[in-house]
Design an enzyme around this catalytic site. Structure first.
Site, short mmCIF file in Angstrom:
data_model
loop_
_atom_site.label_atom_id
_atom_site.label_comp_id
_atom_site.label_asym_id
_atom_site.label_seq_id
_atom_site.Cartn_x
_atom_site.Cartn_y
_atom_site.Cartn_z
CD GLU A 197 -0.88 8.20 8.47
OE1 GLU A 197 -1.09 7.35 9.35
OE2 GLU A 197 0.13 8.92 8.46
NE ARG A 233 2.64 5.90 16.56
CZ ARG A 233 3.53 5.58 15.63
NH1 ARG A 233 3.42 6.05 14.43
NH2 ARG A 233 4.54 4.81 15.92
NE ARG A 291 8.19 -0.47 16.60
CZ ARG A 291 7.78 0.65 16.01
NH1 ARG A 291 7.66 0.71 14.71
NH2 ARG A 291 7.49 1.71 16.72
CG PHE A 322 -4.30 1.61 6.97
CD1 PHE A 322 -4.03 0.86 8.08
CD2 PHE A 322 -3.99 2.96 6.98
CE1 PHE A 322 -3.47 1.42 9.20
CE2 PHE A 322 -3.42 3.54 8.10
CZ PHE A 322 -3.16 2.76 9.22
CD GLU A 345 -2.64 -1.12 2.65
OE1 GLU A 345 -2.40 -0.24 3.52
OE2 GLU A 345 -3.47 -2.01 2.82
CE LYS A 395 5.71 4.85 6.75
NZ LYS A 395 5.30 6.12 7.31
P1 AMP Z 1 6.43 5.19 10.83
O1 AMP Z 1 5.62 6.31 11.46
O2 AMP Z 1 7.50 5.65 9.90
O3 AMP Z 1 6.85 4.15 11.84
O4 AMP Z 1 5.42 4.40 9.88
C1 AMP Z 1 4.24 3.80 10.32
C2 AMP Z 1 3.07 4.76 10.17
O5 AMP Z 1 2.73 4.96 8.82
C3 AMP Z 1 1.79 4.22 10.76
O6 AMP Z 1 1.74 4.42 12.14
C4 AMP Z 1 0.72 5.03 10.05
O7 AMP Z 1 0.48 6.22 10.78
C5 AMP Z 1 1.39 5.43 8.75
N1 AMP Z 1 0.76 4.86 7.52
C6 AMP Z 1 0.65 5.54 6.36
N2 AMP Z 1 0.08 4.79 5.42
C7 AMP Z 1 -0.21 3.59 5.97
C8 AMP Z 1 -0.81 2.39 5.49
N3 AMP Z 1 -1.22 2.26 4.23
N4 AMP Z 1 -0.92 1.35 6.36
C9 AMP Z 1 -0.47 1.46 7.64
N5 AMP Z 1 0.10 2.57 8.15
C10 AMP Z 1 0.23 3.63 7.33
#
Ligand code: AMP
Length: 589
Positions: free
Chosen positions: A324, A294, A441, A365, A272, A274
């Site tokens: 998101e 979150r 995680r 999502f 998907e 991001k």
């Molecule tokens: P990070 O903040 O870099 O650890 O990446 C994870 C975060 O990406 C998640 O907590 C979501 O807030 C965000 N996110 C964006 N797009 C998606 C998606 N398609 N599926 C899950 N998380 C997503």
């Protein structure tokens, strides 16, 4: 239970920095807590009167503490202020003045934890006229009967500043030790400050830790977890989701390549976009919609349009969605980086103005709960199908995360490139068969995004564009400098990050105009220019490459900034810098 017993625990906890000893102290204490007191004592132990997910605050100001102390001791605010200045700690002020008072009055009454809890919770829920005075009265009532030691912790609780050093991990372990130690066959060796496990076997211990942690991840409420743990493992496992009560979101692990990602989540996988926004957990309970971040903060009021989008486009009376929210420009409809909309999260006023100035699109999502049934144990592909069934997608309002399903790293890579080129942060890869693990995680979803590095480079050539871009130089050859010779050495071509319209930022047109006077020669579509225009580019990685004079190429270079105002070609990054990055990368991977 008498409050003094809890105060004893607070003092002991405060006197040791050792985590295992704290765990031991709390677990021994929990064993003695009567059933009917467990709920409020677990909250008081954390210095709270509401569970984590409930964001009501006690909201007691330091000045009011002085007022309450005056009422209960008769000592003037001025005198107390002096003491406060000397010690800097209102708890200690309370201890001193209550000690003084106790020397003159004989009367004292035991206070119970239930009474403390009731009064403090009332402080947080009072509303309307005379609230401040009634709050002060509630604290004064407790202080009147309190011992000096009790007064310290009453004040700290009222001020939401308990400071006994209990983290979530310690509380979780204490629940395990208190209620499952016999089953595990474990002991705590006070002398050695060590955990003794039968045959050094951690497996059973880990098992119970996980059971307790999972119940906590779902409820976000240790008081509920401790209450159930008393009745054994089965009761903890029955814990279920409840719309209206936020649950910790599932987190993503990081991978460095598409291949690694597909291996980790097992192919075929869902891939998907991001989205660079902020996580929103959407709850609907008996028709009412609530939004949580979150960190489980309630942001329903800040995003009334999301509430409307969900009400109008997601079928069902009760559910929990994971999504998101991404900001976009109301002028161009293009997505904006998170920073641009972050101010909306904390905003308490001018809400409707904010929503038209900084609109968001909700990208759903996942789904955790639907119409009375928990879906967290269902496979991701089942959850996604359900989402597709119940959601009416309306671009720029509410959509499902764009997704493909593939086992093929090339197809995945193509999707990844498209995502990056369209301005997304990267992609998420998801295991199709995995459950939803709140708060974990575990690697059921992983993120792949470029590791961004930046370099200042100079443009040495350009290529005339075609179609929409004809009339502009639209791909630019970029170079770094050889420190020894002063020569400019090509390192790649960049065409991403430039805008088609001048008003949107650094545009092809703007760069073309800057380059035109610098043209040295033209051959076919290519134009060689004097190396003068400096830009900053971001990129994912440095690779060895025979195609360019520097011997290296940047992977996914993208314009970050035009720097011609503050940097000349003499100031750009050098070949040595590039080599540093290249060898640094190798060390990292
Ligand atoms: P990070 O903040 O870099 O650890 O990446 C994870 C975060 O990406 C998640 O907590 C979501 O807030 C965000 N996110 C964006 N797009 C998606 C998606 N398609 N599926 C899950 N998380 C997503």
């Amino acid at each position: 239970m008498e409050y003094s017993k809890l105060v004893d625990l607070y003092q002991k906890l405060e006197s040791t920095p050792k985590r295992l000893e704290k765990t031991h102290l709390l677990s021994e204490f929990l064993k003695q807590v009567p059933k009917e007191d467990m709920h409020h004592i677990m909250l008081l132990v954390q210095g709270k009167v509401f569970p984590n997910w409930d964001d009501r605050k006690i909201g007691f100001a330091a000045r009011l503490v002085l007022k309450a102390l005056t009422i209960s001791t008769g000592i003037s605010v001025d005198d107390m202020e002096k003491l406060w200045k000397e010690t800097g700690d209102l708890g200690l002020v309370a201890e001193t003045v209550i000690k003084k008072k106790k020397q003159v009055t004989l009367f004292s009454q035991d206070i119970t934890t239930a009474k403390v809890f009731a009064n403090v919770q009332k402080m947080a829920t009072l509303e309307g006229e005379g609230t401040v005075d009634r709050k002060v009265q509630l604290l004064a009532e407790l202080l009147t009967s309190a011992t000096p030691k009790e007064a310290i912790y009453l004040i700290r609780t009222a001020l939401e500043d308990l400071r006994v050093g209990l983290g979530e991990g310690t509380i979780r372990d204490a629940i395990v030790w208190a209620f499952f130690a016999e089953k595990i066959g474990m002991k705590y060796d006070l002398q050695e400050n060590d955990l003794v496990l039968p045959d050094n076997n951690r497996e059973l211990y880990e098992h119970f830790s996980i059971v307790v942690q999972e119940a906590y991840d779902i409820t976000n409420d240790f008081s509920k977890v401790a209450e159930l743990a008393k009745y054994g493992e089965e009761r903890l496992k029955e814990v279920s989701l409840e719309p209206g009560r936020p649950v910790k979101v599932m987190l993503a692990q990081k991978v460095h390549s598409m291949e690694e990602g597909l291996e980790k989540v097992e192919a075929p996988a869902a891939i998907e976009n991001k989205y660079d926004g902020f996580r929103v957990e959407v709850h609907k309970k008996n028709g009412e919609i609530m939004l949580f971040t979150r960190r489980l903060e309630n942001v329903t009021k800040q995003f009334p349009e999301i509430v409307d989008f969900v009400r109008e486009n997601v079928a069902g009376e009760s559910f929990i969605l994971d999504s998101e929210a991404v900001g976009f420009s109301p002028k161009t409809n293009k997505y904006l980086p998170f920073q641009e909309i972050s101010q909306r999260i904390k905003r308490k006023y001018d809400i409707s103005e904010m929503s038209s100035k900084f609109p968001v699109e909700l990208n759903i999502f996942d789904i955790l709960y639907y119409e009375g049934k928990s879906y967290i144990k269902e496979e991701f592909q089942v959850r996604r199908k359900l989402l597709e069934k119940i959601t009416t997608q309306k671009p720029l309002k509410i959509v499902l995360a764009k997704e493909i399903i593939t086992s093929d790293p090339f197809v995945g890579q193509k999707f990844y490139h498209e995502a990056i080129n369209s301005g997304f942060e990267g992609v998420m890869l998801k295991n199709l068969k995995a459950p939803y693990k709140p708060g974990s995680r575990v690697g059921f979803m992983v993120k792949l995004k470029p590791v961004l590095d930046m370099l200042d480079v100079v443009i040495t050539a350009g290529e005339w564009g075609e179609g929409k871009r004809s009339g502009w130089l639209s791909t630019y050859t970029i170079a770094v400098r050889d420190e020894d010779t002063g020569e400019f050495l090509e390192i790649g071509k960049v065409g991403t990050g430039f805008k088609e319209k001048d008003e949107e930022g650094v545009s092809f047109n703007q760069i073309t105009e800057l380059l035109k006077p610098l043209v040295i020669s033209e051959k076919g579509k290519e134009v060689i220019v004097k190396p003068e225009i400096v830009i900053e580019v971001s990129f994912e990685e440095v690779q060895k490459s025979p195609s360019y004079k520097s011997g290296y190429a940047l992977r996914f270079p993208r314009l970050a900034r035009l720097r011609n105002m503050e940097r000349s070609a003499e100031d750009i990054n050098t070949l040595a810098d590039v080599e540093d990055i290249f060898y640094g990368q190798k060390k990292r991977s």
